[in-house]
Motif scaffolding. Structure first.
Motif, short mmCIF file in Angstrom:
data_model
loop_
_atom_site.label_atom_id
_atom_site.label_comp_id
_atom_site.label_asym_id
_atom_site.label_seq_id
_atom_site.Cartn_x
_atom_site.Cartn_y
_atom_site.Cartn_z
N ALA A 74 -14.18 58.39 11.80
CA ALA A 74 -13.27 57.46 11.37
C ALA A 74 -12.07 57.38 12.24
O ALA A 74 -11.54 56.37 12.42
CB ALA A 74 -12.59 57.90 9.70
N ASP A 75 -11.50 58.57 12.71
CA ASP A 75 -10.34 58.35 13.52
C ASP A 75 -10.69 57.44 14.82
O ASP A 75 -9.86 56.94 15.48
CB ASP A 75 -9.86 59.74 13.98
N GLN A 76 -11.99 57.87 15.26
CA GLN A 76 -12.22 57.25 16.66
C GLN A 76 -12.40 55.71 16.58
O GLN A 76 -12.11 55.00 17.23
CB GLN A 76 -13.88 57.87 17.10
N SER A 77 -12.93 55.49 15.15
CA SER A 77 -13.34 53.89 14.82
C SER A 77 -12.05 53.22 14.90
O SER A 77 -11.65 52.21 15.28
CB SER A 77 -13.97 53.87 13.61
N VAL A 145 -2.36 46.68 30.07
CA VAL A 145 -3.21 47.02 28.70
C VAL A 145 -4.61 46.83 28.66
O VAL A 145 -5.21 47.75 28.12
CB VAL A 145 -2.76 45.67 27.77
N MET A 146 -5.16 46.02 29.75
CA MET A 146 -6.65 45.91 29.52
C MET A 146 -7.45 47.24 30.37
O MET A 146 -8.51 47.40 30.11
CB MET A 146 -7.06 44.57 30.64
N GLN A 147 -6.45 47.81 30.91
CA GLN A 147 -7.06 49.26 31.54
C GLN A 147 -7.07 50.27 30.80
O GLN A 147 -7.69 51.27 30.97
CB GLN A 147 -6.29 49.48 32.82
N GLN A 148 -6.85 50.16 29.43
CA GLN A 148 -6.79 51.07 28.15
C GLN A 148 -8.08 51.48 28.03
O GLN A 148 -9.07 50.49 27.85
CB GLN A 148 -5.95 50.90 27.19
N PRO A 149 -8.51 52.72 28.15
CA PRO A 149 -10.15 53.08 27.59
C PRO A 149 -10.43 52.47 26.12
O PRO A 149 -9.41 52.66 25.29
CB PRO A 149 -10.33 54.57 27.62
N GLY A 150 -11.57 52.20 25.95
CA GLY A 150 -11.80 51.76 24.47
C GLY A 150 -12.52 50.57 24.32
O GLY A 150 -12.79 49.97 23.66
#
Length: 150
Positions: A74-77, A145-150
């Motif tokens: 849930a944290d990952q989501s 901002v766009m370089q943030q992983p995820g």
């Protein structure tokens, strides 16, 4: 009261007292037997109780692991959703910034057109430089901002 009645009353009293002693003895023996039976039953049931306790501990440990895994998922989501939202917001902010920057350039160019002819070129160069700096800043912000992983 006659002698026969007295004898009957005494005999009955003796019989009842003897009966009471015998009954008390029986009660005491039954209590001892009950205590022995309870102890035997308790001893016989102990392995099953121990097994049930082990099963309970195992079930609690399994449940704790499942809860921990579900919490981590849930944290990952939630983190993924937050990053996605931040990227969408950054794109929207970039589009708004670019519209404002282009609008500011047009306004500056109109003001430059009202300047005397000998000052127009320098004014337009300044307006273009300010425009380019603003575009570079907006692009850099979007890239961060766009370089943030995820």
């Amino acid at each position: 009261m006659n002698n026969a009645t007295r004898a009957l009353v005494v005999g009955l009293a003796f019989a009842l007292s003897a009966c009471g002693k015998s009954t008390q003895s029986d009660v005491n023996q039954a209590a001892r037997n009950r205590a022995t039976d309870v102890a035997k039953a308790s001893q016989a049931a102990q392995p099953a109780v121990d097994a049930a306790n082990r099963n309970l501990v195992t079930a609690q440990q399994d449940a704790n692991i499942k809860v921990a895994n579900a919490t981590a998922a849930a944290d990952q989501s939630v983190n993924k959703a937050a990053v996605s939202q931040a990227k969408a917001q950054a794109k929207a902010d970039y589009n708004v910034a670019m519209a404002r920057i282009e609008g500011n350039l047009k306004v500056a160019q109109e003001k430059c057109a009202m300047q005397p002819a000998d000052m127009q070129t320098a004014c337009e160069q300044d307006a273009q430089a300010i425009h380019d700096q603003a575009v570079n800043a907006a692009v850099a912000q979007l890239d961060r901002v766009m370089q943030q992983p995820g």
